[in-house]
Scaffold this motif. Structure first.
Motif: not given
Length: 406
Positions: A240-269
């Motif tokens: 997220x911070x790299x994207x805010x700095x103008x890097x990783x233009x090929x990373x979109x909200x779908x990638x963040x969604x997947x990372x968010x799902x992992x964080x959500x799931x393993x918080x429950x685990x």
């Protein structure tokens, strides 16, 4: 027809300079000052406990980056190809983190500021007034030479793969083809087997043996869950911070969604393992088991015991439950920062009752040591990230990652 064509610079490199470098160096200086303050004011044991907490945390996050890489290769995942250089940078820092952890553990052992429950003078000698029959029965396993040998051996094994897998990825950039990719899958599979069998032992040794009269077979997986979710959160923060700095233009909200799902799931685990360990011990009510939680129900720790579960379970659960929440950059960033802080508290609750016990504190030493290690990780990780292109341009699934949509 609604199709969008983008041209990305897959050769772009991160430039480690400016505010990121300055702030990380300032944080390191604050950390050194806080550690010096702790020793100079007569709080050696408390300072060592904080050094153990943060050096272990530092090493866990780097190891989680390596674990992330290995899982992606073995699963032959496509979605993560575009961001794989971030966890690779984590892995590159693992040797440095490992050296710091070994130094802290060894210094704590030989100064008797850590692990005194089983490393006290005369504790295994039947003629000594300090003799402890239970610890003497574990002496074949819990002795300083074997303890340090295990720690160095396990970390050295991890570091071999932490060097090998990023190197293969860099070779892939230079040579193309599938040779490096296939080798990465093979070595990742080997690493996962080694890591799976040794991670619980590593947690038993470094953390659980602080209270050597108590043990739980679930403790290793409890630590693994904490390591994995904090690693995922740190990867998400970095992206997220790299994207805010103008890097990783090929990373979109779908990638963040997947990372968010992992964080959500393993918080429950993590919560599942935490609750399973707690409930079984609470319900059985066996004195040699309940002593662990009895210490954490003392007035010094009880409020933090419940804050721990609220911060690390309730907050991620409620905030990240919806699909939109995982796709909102600032919301995901906030939750990940909360998780990083929350699992600092989690490790604090694992370590402090068995080291400083009722003489716990919270102030310059704790905050300063935390900031120091955050700066240390940031400095070395971003420095490693700047050494190669941010995209693995010859990764066979890079285009799949670029067009990732869920």
């Amino acid at each position: 027809m609604g199709a969008h064509h983008h041209t990305y610079n897959f050769s772009e490199q991160y430039e480690f300079s400016g505010k990121a470098k300055t702030y990380s160096l300032i944080a390191i200086v604050i950390g050194i000052a806080a550690i010096a303050f702790g020793f100079l004011t007569g709080h050696a044991e408390r300072t060592f406990a904080n050094l153990l907490l943060m050096s272990y945390y530092f090493t866990c996050i780097c190891a989680a980056g390596l674990f992330f890489i290995a899982v992606q290769f073995v699963a032959q995942a496509g979605w993560s190809a575009g961001l794989i250089r971030i966890p690779q940078a984590f892995a590159k820092v693992l040797p440095i983190a490992s050296i710091i952890l070994v130094i802290v553990v060894a210094a704590g052992l030989f100064s008797h500021n850590l692990y005194h429950h089983w490393n006290h003078e005369g504790i295994t000698d039947p003629t000594s007034p300090n003799y402890d029959a239970l610890i003497a029965g574990k002496a074949g396993y819990l002795n300083v030479p074997f303890f340090l040998t295990r720690l160095v051996f396990f970390l050295a094994l991890y570091c071999i793969f932490a060097v090998l897998l990023p190197k293969l990825s860099n070779n892939e950039d230079l040579e193309g083809g599938l040779n490096s990719y296939k080798k990465s899958i093979k070595y990742s599979a080997i690493f996962l087997v080694i890591f799976g069998f040794t991670t619980p032992i590593w947690a038993f040794d470094v953390i659980m043996s602080l209270e050597a009269h108590w043990f739980s077979t679930m403790f290793g997986w409890y630590n693994f869950a904490a390591m994995w979710v904090t690693g995922l959160a740190t990867i998400a923060i970095t992206v997220i911070l790299l994207k805010k700095s103008g890097y990783l233009g090929w990373i979109n909200e779908n990638h963040l969604h997947d990372l968010g799902k992992f964080v959500f799931a393993f918080s429950i685990f993590w919560t599942y393992v935490w609750f399973a360990q707690f409930l079984l011990i609470y319900y059985a009510n066996i004195p040699e088991e309940t002593v662990y939680f009895y210490k954490r129900f003392e007035p010094e720790y009880l409020p933090w015991f419940w804050v721990n579960i609220v911060v690390n379970f309730v907050a991620p659960l409620l905030i990240l439950m919806t699909r939109d929440a995982k796709r909102k950059t600032n919301m995901l960033l906030f939750v990940c920062i909360v998780i990083i802080c929350g699992h600092w508290l989690d490790y604090y609750m694992m370590i402090m009752p068995g080291t400083v016990e009722s003489h716990r504190g919270f102030g310059i030493i704790e905050v300063g040591t935390f900031l120091g290690f955050v700066g240390l990780f940031t400095f070395f990780m971003l420095n490693a990230l700047s050494k190669a292109a941010l995209a693995p341009k010859n990764h066979p699934f890079l285009q799949e990652s670029v067009h990732h949509h869920i």
